[in-house]
Design a protein around this motif. Sequence first.
Motif, PDB file in Angstrom:
ATOM      1  N   LEU A 238      26.481  50.499  37.834  1.00 31.37           N
ATOM      2  CA  LEU A 238      27.805  49.920  37.644  1.00 31.37           C
ATOM      3  C   LEU A 238      28.382  49.557  39.004  1.00 31.37           C
ATOM      4  O   LEU A 238      28.501  50.414  39.883  1.00 31.37           O
ATOM      5  N   THR A 239      28.735  48.302  39.172  1.00 31.66           N
ATOM      6  CA  THR A 239      29.401  47.867  40.396  1.00 31.66           C
ATOM      7  C   THR A 239      30.630  47.054  40.011  1.00 31.66           C
ATOM      8  O   THR A 239      30.720  46.527  38.889  1.00 31.66           O
ATOM      9  N   ILE A 240      31.552  46.940  40.938  1.00 36.63           N
ATOM     10  CA  ILE A 240      32.749  46.134  40.677  1.00 36.63           C
ATOM     11  C   ILE A 240      32.359  44.688  40.407  1.00 36.63           C
ATOM     12  O   ILE A 240      32.901  44.039  39.513  1.00 36.63           O
ATOM     13  N   ASP A 241      31.390  44.200  41.167  1.00 38.27           N
ATOM     14  CA  ASP A 241      30.953  42.807  40.981  1.00 38.27           C
ATOM     15  C   ASP A 241      30.352  42.580  39.596  1.00 38.27           C
ATOM     16  O   ASP A 241      30.618  41.558  38.949  1.00 38.27           O
ATOM     17  N   SER A 242      29.551  43.534  39.113  1.00 40.44           N
ATOM     18  CA  SER A 242      28.925  43.364  37.799  1.00 40.44           C
ATOM     19  C   SER A 242      29.968  43.420  36.687  1.00 40.44           C
ATOM     20  O   SER A 242      29.889  42.684  35.703  1.00 40.44           O
ATOM     21  N   ILE A 243      30.961  44.298  36.838  1.00 46.06           N
ATOM     22  CA  ILE A 243      32.020  44.400  35.822  1.00 46.06           C
ATOM     23  C   ILE A 243      32.871  43.138  35.838  1.00 46.06           C
ATOM     24  O   ILE A 243      33.205  42.579  34.788  1.00 46.06           O
ATOM     25  N   ALA A 244      33.251  42.689  37.027  1.00 45.29           N
ATOM     26  CA  ALA A 244      34.065  41.471  37.140  1.00 45.29           C
ATOM     27  C   ALA A 244      33.335  40.275  36.542  1.00 45.29           C
ATOM     28  O   ALA A 244      33.931  39.458  35.826  1.00 45.29           O
ATOM     29  N   SER A 245      32.035  40.182  36.797  1.00 45.23           N
ATOM     30  CA  SER A 245      31.245  39.081  36.243  1.00 45.23           C
ATOM     31  C   SER A 245      31.194  39.160  34.723  1.00 45.23           C
ATOM     32  O   SER A 245      31.312  38.134  34.034  1.00 45.23           O
ATOM     33  N   HIS A 246      31.024  40.368  34.197  1.00 43.02           N
ATOM     34  CA  HIS A 246      30.943  40.539  32.742  1.00 43.02           C
ATOM     35  C   HIS A 246      32.213  40.070  32.054  1.00 43.02           C
ATOM     36  O   HIS A 246      32.158  39.486  30.960  1.00 43.02           O
ATOM     37  N   PHE A 247      33.378  40.308  32.680  1.00 45.81           N
ATOM     38  CA  PHE A 247      34.653  39.949  32.066  1.00 45.81           C
ATOM     39  C   PHE A 247      35.225  38.645  32.623  1.00 45.81           C
ATOM     40  O   PHE A 247      36.379  38.324  32.388  1.00 45.81           O
ATOM     41  N   SER A 248      34.402  37.906  33.377  1.00 48.45           N
ATOM     42  CA  SER A 248      34.808  36.594  33.907  1.00 48.45           C
ATOM     43  C   SER A 248      36.096  36.695  34.710  1.00 48.45           C
ATOM     44  O   SER A 248      37.032  35.914  34.513  1.00 48.45           O
ATOM     45  N   MET A 249      36.139  37.659  35.605  1.00 47.25           N
ATOM     46  CA  MET A 249      37.311  37.857  36.450  1.00 47.25           C
ATOM     47  C   MET A 249      36.873  37.901  37.912  1.00 47.25           C
ATOM     48  O   MET A 249      35.710  38.119  38.221  1.00 47.25           O
ATOM     49  N   SER A 250      37.830  37.692  38.805  1.00 43.26           N
ATOM     50  CA  SER A 250      37.521  37.846  40.214  1.00 43.26           C
ATOM     51  C   SER A 250      37.497  39.331  40.568  1.00 43.26           C
ATOM     52  O   SER A 250      38.151  40.159  39.928  1.00 43.26           O
ATOM     53  N   ARG A 251      36.750  39.662  41.602  1.00 51.00           N
ATOM     54  CA  ARG A 251      36.630  41.054  42.046  1.00 51.00           C
ATOM     55  C   ARG A 251      37.998  41.640  42.424  1.00 51.00           C
ATOM     56  O   ARG A 251      38.365  42.731  42.000  1.00 51.00           O
ATOM     57  N   SER A 252      38.765  40.878  43.220  1.00 51.67           N
ATOM     58  CA  SER A 252      40.056  41.389  43.697  1.00 51.67           C
ATOM     59  C   SER A 252      41.059  41.556  42.565  1.00 51.67           C
ATOM     60  O   SER A 252      41.831  42.519  42.530  1.00 51.67           O
ATOM     61  N   ASN A 253      41.043  40.607  41.611  1.00 51.09           N
ATOM     62  CA  ASN A 253      41.972  40.708  40.484  1.00 51.09           C
ATOM     63  C   ASN A 253      41.637  41.914  39.616  1.00 51.09           C
ATOM     64  O   ASN A 253      42.526  42.649  39.176  1.00 51.09           O
ATOM     65  N   LEU A 254      40.360  42.138  39.370  1.00 54.46           N
ATOM     66  CA  LEU A 254      39.931  43.285  38.575  1.00 54.46           C
ATOM     67  C   LEU A 254      40.342  44.588  39.257  1.00 54.46           C
ATOM     68  O   LEU A 254      40.896  45.490  38.618  1.00 54.46           O
ATOM     69  N   GLN A 255      40.095  44.701  40.542  1.00 56.49           N
ATOM     70  CA  GLN A 255      40.445  45.929  41.270  1.00 56.49           C
ATOM     71  C   GLN A 255      41.944  46.192  41.236  1.00 56.49           C
ATOM     72  O   GLN A 255      42.383  47.318  40.965  1.00 56.49           O
TER      73      GLN A 255
END
Length: 322
Positions: A238-255
């Motif tokens: 699990l990485t922030i990048d993989s989660i952000a990609s899964h939900f079609s969001m940017s990394r910074s916005n997700l964080q």
Amino acid sequence: MDSGAAQMSLPKIVLTQTVSEENKHIILSQNRFSDTPIVEGKLINYEVPKSFAVYGGLSTELVDSHVVSSTSASMIVTIVLEGRLTFGYDDLEFHLDGNKQPEAVLVNLTKAASFHRSIEKDNHLLKINLLFHSNWLLSRLGNLGSTSPFFALHLGHVKIPLTSTIKDLALAIIQCGQPQDFASKLKLESLALQMLEALYPHASLLGDRSPANESFSISPDRIEDVLNHIERHLKGTLTIDSIASHFSMSRSNLQRTFRQQAGVTINNYIRQRRLRNAKQNLEKGLCTITEAAYEAGYNHPANFTIAFKKTFGVPPTKVVKP
């Protein structure tokens, strides 16, 4: 009585029916005692099954009330040219006032939602709604649908500037009226698709401009989806990048929005969940400390022991089942 209390006292209508009468349509509220007219006018109520639908026209609202119903996963544009319209989906609410200037809003629903609309006595309303079913829309968008924040976000919404093209198309749709024959149906469907063509750039550009992309936040429902995704993949990578990609969001916005709504960072949340799972497994005697460390994502048991003691106040040896 204040306005809030007055609004709460208005009757809520769950079931409605549209009937034709000479050159006008009447929307009736339905209950077991009587059918009461609530809206009348020259209305359009046309649907291409499993594809898109067109509603609206020129109407007069006859009573003060609320209409409550539900709608399926879809992208919906509401354009108000004259009159006032208060409506919304779930907890989202809009107030459009065409008496000041024509207004339009585009809303995306990735799943079914409740719909509510206020009806105001003597309000003359000129508006249209175009509803494009999600499956039909996404089948045409292809990969673009899964990578655009707007189409991936439930209750995503944006105010649409009413260009001359969009306004002219809205008026042309209203002038069509309720289609009665093959030719008029084709004309209305053609205008609806032209409207979609005019609207698409306003939604798709949101996925290309980083400032707009950053404005999207995770709704409470979306947070639950993220948490469920994390839970399903705790034992994997699990990485922030993989989660952000899964939900079609940017990394910074997700964080940022995850921390705002969950109260912790994503990495801390994942770490805590893995440690708690490790603790439960150790207490049940399902694994050794070394195995628990690796399952929790630690390559070295010593680092696992330090993190475990910091979190629970005791080393893992204290909770291992004898």
